[in-house]
Scaffold this motif. Structure first.
Motif, PDB file in Angstrom:
ATOM      1  N   GLY A 147       0.876  -1.456   0.069  1.00 60.01           N
ATOM      2  CA  GLY A 147       0.004  -0.053  -0.145  1.00 60.01           C
ATOM      3  C   GLY A 147       0.629   1.358   0.043  1.00 60.01           C
ATOM      4  N   THR A 148       2.154   1.310   0.004  1.00 61.90           N
ATOM      5  CA  THR A 148       2.788   2.382   0.024  1.00 61.90           C
ATOM      6  C   THR A 148       3.379   2.835  -1.396  1.00 61.90           C
ATOM      7  N   ASP A 149       3.465   1.753  -2.352  1.00 61.70           N
ATOM      8  CA  ASP A 149       4.225   2.078  -3.608  1.00 61.70           C
ATOM      9  C   ASP A 149       2.886   2.080  -4.564  1.00 61.70           C
ATOM     10  N   PRO A 150       2.636   3.172  -5.257  1.00 60.69           N
ATOM     11  CA  PRO A 150       1.535   3.298  -6.395  1.00 60.69           C
ATOM     12  C   PRO A 150       1.729   2.069  -7.413  1.00 60.69           C
ATOM     13  N   ARG A 151       2.753   1.682  -7.758  1.00 61.46           N
ATOM     14  CA  ARG A 151       2.924   0.862  -8.637  1.00 61.46           C
ATOM     15  C   ARG A 151       2.449  -0.568  -8.322  1.00 61.46           C
ATOM     16  N   GLN A 152       2.696  -0.853  -6.971  1.00 64.05           N
ATOM     17  CA  GLN A 152       2.154  -2.264  -6.327  1.00 64.05           C
ATOM     18  C   GLN A 152       0.792  -2.166  -6.336  1.00 64.05           C
ATOM     19  N   VAL A 153       0.288  -1.023  -5.760  1.00 67.43           N
ATOM     20  CA  VAL A 153      -1.061  -0.964  -5.621  1.00 67.43           C
ATOM     21  C   VAL A 153      -1.820  -1.090  -7.142  1.00 67.43           C
ATOM     22  N   PHE A 154      -1.261  -0.668  -7.972  1.00 69.56           N
ATOM     23  CA  PHE A 154      -1.815  -0.856  -9.492  1.00 69.56           C
ATOM     24  C   PHE A 154      -1.781  -2.382  -9.664  1.00 69.56           C
ATOM     25  N   LYS A 155      -0.808  -3.121  -9.448  1.00 64.94           N
ATOM     26  CA  LYS A 155      -0.728  -4.409  -9.700  1.00 64.94           C
ATOM     27  C   LYS A 155      -1.815  -5.225  -8.874  1.00 64.94           C
ATOM     28  N   VAL A 156      -1.853  -4.970  -7.500  1.00 62.43           N
ATOM     29  CA  VAL A 156      -2.454  -5.771  -6.646  1.00 62.43           C
ATOM     30  C   VAL A 156      -4.030  -5.464  -7.256  1.00 62.43           C
ATOM     31  N   VAL A 157      -4.501  -4.174  -7.511  1.00 62.64           N
ATOM     32  CA  VAL A 157      -5.821  -4.157  -7.802  1.00 62.64           C
ATOM     33  C   VAL A 157      -6.298  -4.757  -9.129  1.00 62.64           C
ATOM     34  N   SER A 158      -5.452  -4.497 -10.265  1.00 61.77           N
ATOM     35  CA  SER A 158      -5.431  -5.115 -11.467  1.00 61.77           C
ATOM     36  C   SER A 158      -5.603  -6.752 -11.170  1.00 61.77           C
ATOM     37  N   LYS A 159      -4.860  -7.320 -10.536  1.00 65.31           N
ATOM     38  CA  LYS A 159      -4.985  -8.632 -10.380  1.00 65.31           C
ATOM     39  C   LYS A 159      -6.294  -9.132  -9.534  1.00 65.31           C
ATOM     40  N   ILE A 160      -6.813  -8.362  -8.725  1.00 63.45           N
ATOM     41  CA  ILE A 160      -8.264  -8.722  -8.097  1.00 63.45           C
ATOM     42  C   ILE A 160      -9.375  -8.318  -9.197  1.00 63.45           C
ATOM     43  N   ARG A 161      -8.978  -7.441 -10.055  1.00 62.00           N
ATOM     44  CA  ARG A 161     -10.262  -6.755 -10.820  1.00 62.00           C
ATOM     45  C   ARG A 161     -10.383  -7.993 -12.144  1.00 62.00           C
ATOM     46  N   LYS A 162      -8.992  -8.616 -12.278  1.00 62.65           N
ATOM     47  CA  LYS A 162      -9.262  -9.873 -13.427  1.00 62.65           C
ATOM     48  C   LYS A 162     -10.134 -11.169 -12.687  1.00 62.65           C
ATOM     49  N   ALA A 163      -9.652 -11.175 -11.364  1.00 59.20           N
ATOM     50  CA  ALA A 163      -9.978 -12.442 -10.632  1.00 59.20           C
ATOM     51  C   ALA A 163     -11.539 -12.392 -10.378  1.00 59.20           C
ATOM     52  N   SER A 164     -12.027 -11.035 -10.131  1.00 59.26           N
ATOM     53  CA  SER A 164     -13.481 -10.974  -9.537  1.00 59.26           C
ATOM     54  C   SER A 164     -14.542 -10.201 -10.162  1.00 59.26           C
ATOM     55  N   ALA A 165     -15.620 -10.486 -10.493  1.00 57.77           N
ATOM     56  CA  ALA A 165     -16.439  -9.563 -11.018  1.00 57.77           C
ATOM     57  C   ALA A 165     -17.380  -8.775  -9.874  1.00 57.77           C
ATOM     58  N   LEU A 166     -16.927  -8.773  -8.701  1.00 55.52           N
ATOM     59  CA  LEU A 166     -17.435  -8.237  -7.444  1.00 55.52           C
ATOM     60  C   LEU A 166     -17.256  -6.864  -7.451  1.00 55.52           C
ATOM     61  N   PRO A 167     -18.038  -6.053  -6.630  1.00 56.59           N
ATOM     62  CA  PRO A 167     -17.415  -4.525  -6.484  1.00 56.59           C
ATOM     63  C   PRO A 167     -16.399  -4.584  -5.722  1.00 56.59           C
ATOM     64  N   ILE A 168     -15.097  -3.916  -5.932  1.00 53.81           N
ATOM     65  CA  ILE A 168     -13.965  -4.080  -5.125  1.00 53.81           C
ATOM     66  C   ILE A 168     -13.611  -2.629  -4.557  1.00 53.81           C
ATOM     67  N   MET A 169     -13.563  -2.664  -3.034  1.00 53.67           N
ATOM     68  CA  MET A 169     -13.182  -1.506  -2.395  1.00 53.67           C
ATOM     69  C   MET A 169     -11.915  -1.783  -1.899  1.00 53.67           C
ATOM     70  N   VAL A 170     -11.057  -0.603  -2.254  1.00 52.98           N
ATOM     71  CA  VAL A 170      -9.735  -0.616  -1.878  1.00 52.98           C
ATOM     72  C   VAL A 170      -9.286  -0.280  -0.652  1.00 52.98           C
TER      73      VAL A 170
END
Ligand SMILES: Cc1cc2nc3c(=O)[nH]c(=O)nc-3n(C[C@H](O)[C@H](O)[C@H](O)COP(=O)(O)O)c2cc1C
Length: 315
Positions: A147-170
């Motif tokens: 959560g402290t690195d914008p690039r890592q945050v992008f990667k985590v959220v993209s990964k979850i976005r691909k894995a799930s159709a549920l609403p995602i709250m970060v």
């Protein structure tokens, strides 16, 4: 003569997450719901967020894990949990009976783990959304928090976005220099909602023995002490993103909740206050309804981001 009151509508729809009111129980402070069943009408809550869940069970940190501090508390539970499979088998069936939207708080220590937990939870009817805790150490990167690195945050959220159709709250960590940069990365990667803030890292010392009061040495500060910081961060993020925000941090009563809504939160979560007053969420739900009625405001949405700031001019 009996006065007729117009029914106030507290319902909200944030990023595809539909709730009867904007008051949620925060992750880690409401267990898996069953611990509060006898004390709280869970079916009245806007939503219930489970304790953070990972792919495999975690036993957490050595004790002591909780310390009271001025205006708050420090916890170093260490994300102890039963693992995603046991959650689905043992806890979700009981939680379903309340009809309250269940949001599962997820975390991982690698990108793959985040994706895998999200994939396993996708398609389970009772689960209405995922809250992604990004304040976790990335073991592949020397333990630096995702959560402290914008690039890592992008990667985590993209990964979850691909894995799930549920609403995602970060769920954003406040332990950063500029929370708006992190918020924008999460939004760009496909987050539907942002929740903030998680706990602030702190510590406390036993001066008689000259040792840390927590087994883990440091822990997360929560409660009234963090409210002004959380408010400031919600306000900053509100001015930089286009997705809804859920405000968290030291909410103990209706006025605390209202402050968050006025600076830009579409909904709120209550955490530490549950340990002191298990009825706090019900009090806040009733309090919000009364506030709207007393102030002739039709819906909660009309109040979101209604803060009026002075305009400064340098003459
Ligand atoms: C004992 C305890 C356990 C927590 N566990 C989690 C967790 O598992 N996942 C998470 O995202 N946040 C967790 N949190 C953070 C809370 O959900 C919340 O963001 C934070 O406590 C600030 O809100 P508050 O001041 O109302 O408690 C935990 C907080 C406490 C006090």
């Amino acid at each position: 003569m009996k006065q007729l009151h117009k029914k106030i509508d507290l319902s909200v729809d944030i990023g595809g997450l539909k709730m009867r009111n904007p008051v949620m129980a925060a992750s880690g402070t409401f267990g898996y719901g069953e611990e509060y069943e006898e004390h709280v009408p869970i079916d009245h809550l806007g939503a219930l967020i489970t304790k953070g869940i990972s792919l495999k069970p975690h036993s957490g940190n050595p004790p002591p894990r909780l310390v009271e501090t001025t205006g708050g508390m420090l916890n170093a539970i260490g994300l102890q949990n039963i693992g995603v499979k046991a959650l689905i088998k043992e806890k979700i069936p009981n939680l379903m009976k309340f009809g309250t939207p269940i949001i599962v708080n997820v975390f991982g220590s690698t990108l793959r783990e985040y994706g895998e937990v999200a994939r396993i939870l996708d398609g389970i009817d009772a689960i209405k959304g995922l809250e992604v805790n990004i304040s976790c150490p990335n073991i592949k990167r020397g333990g630096i928090s995702f959560g402290t690195d914008p690039r890592q945050v992008f990667k985590v959220v993209s990964k979850i976005r691909k894995a799930s159709a549920l609403p995602i709250m970060v769920k954003l960590s406040p332990n950063v220099t500029d929370i708006t940069t992190i918020a924008r990365s999460a939004e760009e990667a496909g987050a539907d909602v942002l929740s903030l803030i998680n706990t602030l890292t702190g510590m406390a010392v036993d001066v008689d023995n000259r040792i840390p009061k927590l087994g883990n040495i440091t822990g997360g500060l929560s409660g009234p002490a963090i409210k002004p910081i959380a408010l400031r961060m919600v306000w900053e993020v509100y001015n930089k993103v286009n997705i809804p925000i859920v405000g968290i941090g030291g909410i103990f009563n209706t006025y605390d909740a209202l402050e968050f809504i006025i600076v830009g939160a579409s909904a709120i979560q209550i955490g530490t206050a549950h340990f002191i007053n298990p009825s706090v969420a019900m009090e806040v739900i009733n309090g919000l309804e009364n506030y709207l009625r007393d102030n002739h405001i039709g819906t909660i949405q009309d109040l979101v981001g209604s803060l009026e700031t002075p305009t400064f001019s340098i003459l």
